[in-house]
Motif scaffolding. Sequence first.
Motif, PDB file in Angstrom:
ATOM      1  N   GLY A  48      -9.144  40.220   5.195  1.00  0.00           N
ATOM      2  CA  GLY A  48      -8.272  39.363   4.405  1.00  0.00           C
ATOM      3  C   GLY A  48      -7.672  38.266   5.261  1.00  0.00           C
ATOM      4  N   CYS A  49      -6.974  37.387   4.619  1.00  0.00           N
ATOM      5  CA  CYS A  49      -6.356  36.260   5.308  1.00  0.00           C
ATOM      6  C   CYS A  49      -5.044  36.718   5.945  1.00  0.00           C
ATOM      7  CB  CYS A  49      -6.093  35.138   4.309  1.00  0.00           C
ATOM      8  SG  CYS A  49      -5.206  33.753   5.025  1.00  0.00           S
ATOM      9  N   PRO A  50      -4.864  36.481   7.239  1.00  0.00           N
ATOM     10  CA  PRO A  50      -3.621  36.926   7.893  1.00  0.00           C
ATOM     11  C   PRO A  50      -2.369  36.299   7.275  1.00  0.00           C
ATOM     12  CG  PRO A  50      -4.936  35.569   9.394  1.00  0.00           C
ATOM     13  CD  PRO A  50      -5.768  35.821   8.180  1.00  0.00           C
ATOM     14  N   LEU A  65       8.770  36.971  12.035  1.00  0.00           N
ATOM     15  CA  LEU A  65       7.434  36.942  11.451  1.00  0.00           C
ATOM     16  C   LEU A  65       7.378  35.971  10.281  1.00  0.00           C
ATOM     17  CD1 LEU A  65       4.534  37.900  11.334  1.00  0.00           C
ATOM     18  CD2 LEU A  65       5.304  39.879   9.989  1.00  0.00           C
ATOM     19  N   ARG A  66       8.418  35.992   9.444  1.00  0.00           N
ATOM     20  CA  ARG A  66       8.476  35.072   8.315  1.00  0.00           C
ATOM     21  C   ARG A  66       8.400  33.622   8.792  1.00  0.00           C
ATOM     22  NH1 ARG A  66      11.774  31.863   5.406  1.00  0.00           N
ATOM     23  NH2 ARG A  66      11.435  31.792   3.175  1.00  0.00           N
ATOM     24  N   GLU A  67       9.151  33.288   9.826  1.00  0.00           N
ATOM     25  CA  GLU A  67       9.132  31.926  10.368  1.00  0.00           C
ATOM     26  C   GLU A  67       7.739  31.553  10.859  1.00  0.00           C
ATOM     27  OE1 GLU A  67      12.230  32.050  13.310  1.00  0.00           O
ATOM     28  OE2 GLU A  67      13.822  31.841  11.802  1.00  0.00           O
ATOM     29  N   ASN A  68       7.046  32.492  11.486  1.00  0.00           N
ATOM     30  CA  ASN A  68       5.685  32.231  11.964  1.00  0.00           C
ATOM     31  C   ASN A  68       4.707  32.024  10.812  1.00  0.00           C
ATOM     32  OD1 ASN A  68       6.885  32.679  14.432  1.00  0.00           O
ATOM     33  ND2 ASN A  68       5.316  34.078  15.161  1.00  0.00           N
ATOM     34  N   VAL A  69       4.863  32.817   9.757  1.00  0.00           N
ATOM     35  CA  VAL A  69       3.996  32.671   8.587  1.00  0.00           C
ATOM     36  C   VAL A  69       4.255  31.320   7.909  1.00  0.00           C
ATOM     37  CG1 VAL A  69       3.445  33.590   6.290  1.00  0.00           C
ATOM     38  CG2 VAL A  69       3.723  35.153   8.225  1.00  0.00           C
ATOM     39  N   VAL A  70       5.506  30.955   7.760  1.00  0.00           N
ATOM     40  CA  VAL A  70       5.851  29.658   7.159  1.00  0.00           C
ATOM     41  C   VAL A  70       5.258  28.526   7.994  1.00  0.00           C
ATOM     42  CG1 VAL A  70       7.766  28.075   6.652  1.00  0.00           C
ATOM     43  CG2 VAL A  70       7.899  30.462   5.934  1.00  0.00           C
ATOM     44  N   GLU A  71       5.367  28.620   9.303  1.00  0.00           N
ATOM     45  CA  GLU A  71       4.811  27.585  10.185  1.00  0.00           C
ATOM     46  C   GLU A  71       3.290  27.525  10.051  1.00  0.00           C
ATOM     47  OE1 GLU A  71       4.507  24.427  12.702  1.00  0.00           O
ATOM     48  OE2 GLU A  71       6.259  25.196  11.642  1.00  0.00           O
ATOM     49  N   ALA A  72       2.642  28.672   9.933  1.00  0.00           N
ATOM     50  CA  ALA A  72       1.185  28.707   9.749  1.00  0.00           C
ATOM     51  C   ALA A  72       0.796  28.015   8.440  1.00  0.00           C
ATOM     52  CB  ALA A  72       0.693  30.155   9.760  1.00  0.00           C
ATOM     53  N   ILE A  73       1.548  28.284   7.381  1.00  0.00           N
ATOM     54  CA  ILE A  73       1.273  27.645   6.093  1.00  0.00           C
ATOM     55  C   ILE A  73       1.471  26.135   6.210  1.00  0.00           C
ATOM     56  CG2 ILE A  73       2.094  27.425   3.702  1.00  0.00           C
ATOM     57  CD1 ILE A  73       2.684  30.510   3.867  1.00  0.00           C
ATOM     58  N   ARG A  74       2.516  25.720   6.881  1.00  0.00           N
ATOM     59  CA  ARG A  74       2.755  24.276   7.085  1.00  0.00           C
ATOM     60  C   ARG A  74       1.603  23.630   7.858  1.00  0.00           C
ATOM     61  NH1 ARG A  74       8.828  25.245   8.536  1.00  0.00           N
ATOM     62  NH2 ARG A  74       9.750  25.096   6.483  1.00  0.00           N
TER      63      ARG A  74
END
Length: 142
Positions: A48-50, A65-74
């Motif tokens: 699946g997609c990380p 982790l949330r901040e890292n995921v948000v940054e990845a989406i950005r």
Amino acid sequence: VAAFNYNFGLMSDWVKERITIEPNPIKKLKVYIAIFSNFTENPVLRWGCPVLISSTEVDDTHVELRENVVEAIRKWHSSIVRIVNAGKEQGKIHTDVDTDAFAWTLLALIEGGVMLVKVTGKINTLNAAMRHAEKIIDELTI
């Protein structure tokens, strides 16, 4: 956090490698469709997609982790925006396209399609999302 960063890095490198070899912005966007349409056969994405996996787990429970995921989406969104803007500059993509909205829509279709097939086990859910994603990409073309 380290596991997410590692897996997102692998995914990003895999996508960048394939996008870089495509000279045409429409083909660059379709790389996303090709990769995620067959994600279960992809050694980087087979589970699946990380971004998707982590985003459902982090809402308010793990701030870093949330901040890292948000940054990845950005970053992913920005990558799509850059491709579309380059296509506009090259005269290959309509200039009146709402680039920001297009990028969010493409992201939502990809991530939604992956989520649906993972939850339902029905490949037709992913296929429907990817067909629509390809359609909206084709509509960009001049």
